[in-house]
Scaffold this motif. Structure first.
Motif, PDB file in Angstrom:
ATOM      1  N   GLY A   7       0.663  -1.187  -0.072  1.00 54.68           N
ATOM      2  CA  GLY A   7       0.025  -0.058  -0.077  1.00 54.68           C
ATOM      3  C   GLY A   7       0.756   1.244   0.022  1.00 54.68           C
ATOM      4  N   THR A  28      -8.726  -0.933  -8.627  1.00 56.88           N
ATOM      5  CA  THR A  28      -8.427  -1.504  -7.425  1.00 56.88           C
ATOM      6  C   THR A  28      -9.832  -1.850  -6.529  1.00 56.88           C
ATOM      7  N   VAL A  29     -10.880  -1.301  -6.683  1.00 56.12           N
ATOM      8  CA  VAL A  29     -12.264  -1.632  -5.999  1.00 56.12           C
ATOM      9  C   VAL A  29     -12.723  -2.761  -6.844  1.00 56.12           C
ATOM     10  N   MET A  31     -10.999  -5.317  -8.245  1.00 54.03           N
ATOM     11  CA  MET A  31      -9.923  -6.198  -7.824  1.00 54.03           C
ATOM     12  C   MET A  31     -10.486  -6.819  -6.546  1.00 54.03           C
ATOM     13  N   ILE A  32     -10.614  -5.760  -5.516  1.00 50.98           N
ATOM     14  CA  ILE A  32     -11.247  -6.307  -4.385  1.00 50.98           C
ATOM     15  C   ILE A  32     -12.582  -7.008  -4.439  1.00 50.98           C
ATOM     16  N   VAL A  33     -13.578  -6.517  -5.235  1.00 51.05           N
ATOM     17  CA  VAL A  33     -14.734  -7.247  -5.370  1.00 51.05           C
ATOM     18  C   VAL A  33     -14.536  -8.644  -5.951  1.00 51.05           C
ATOM     19  N   VAL A  35     -12.064 -10.698  -5.705  1.00 53.17           N
ATOM     20  CA  VAL A  35     -11.272 -11.417  -4.791  1.00 53.17           C
ATOM     21  C   VAL A  35     -12.449 -12.093  -3.904  1.00 53.17           C
ATOM     22  N   PHE A  36     -13.392 -11.361  -3.558  1.00 50.52           N
ATOM     23  CA  PHE A  36     -14.551 -11.789  -2.788  1.00 50.52           C
ATOM     24  C   PHE A  36     -15.595 -12.392  -3.647  1.00 50.52           C
ATOM     25  N   TYR A  44      -9.000 -18.058  -9.238  1.00 52.03           N
ATOM     26  CA  TYR A  44      -7.745 -17.666  -8.525  1.00 52.03           C
ATOM     27  C   TYR A  44      -6.749 -17.484  -9.501  1.00 52.03           C
ATOM     28  N   LEU A  47      -7.051 -14.264 -11.302  1.00 51.08           N
ATOM     29  CA  LEU A  47      -6.738 -13.147 -10.422  1.00 51.08           C
ATOM     30  C   LEU A  47      -5.202 -13.016 -10.359  1.00 51.08           C
ATOM     31  N   THR A  79      -6.756 -18.383   3.378  1.00 51.42           N
ATOM     32  CA  THR A  79      -7.943 -17.794   2.666  1.00 51.42           C
ATOM     33  C   THR A  79      -8.113 -18.730   1.526  1.00 51.42           C
TER      34      THR A  79
END
Length: 91
Positions: A7, A28-29, A31-33, A35-36, A44, A47, A79
């Motif tokens: 970061g 970035t947002v 990518m975060i979404v 991942v979940f 994976y 990603l 995870t």
């Protein structure tokens, strides 16, 4: 805590470094979404390939990436294995 690079600003002159900050935030947002929302091993892999392509485009070395991930590697691996090898609860 000084050795944590995750970061933090990484100086460079690449396409990603010159990109509009709002675009970088949206990516970035996304990518975060992603991942979940990933389900299964192939998700994976996709990603990982996306992150590898972004790192290559930003001209960030593998050494810097590994150094940044090192403090949270256990959480990432735990995870990963829980999501890949646990039943998804589908009927």
């Amino acid at each position: 805590m000084i050795n944590i690079t995750l970061g933090q600003f990484y100086p460079g002159d690449s396409l990603l470094h010159r990109m509009d900050p709002r675009t970088k935030i949206l990516l970035t947002v996304a990518m975060i979404v992603a991942v979940f929302l990933v389900r299964g091993f192939l998700g994976y892999v996709a990603l990982f390939l996306y992150i590898a392509a972004a790192a290559r485009a930003a001209k960030v070395s593998l050494k810097v990436l590994a150094k940044g991930i090192k403090p949270i590697l256990f959480i990432i691996l735990l995870t990963f294995f829980l999501n890949v090898f646990s039943p998804q609860g589908r009927t």
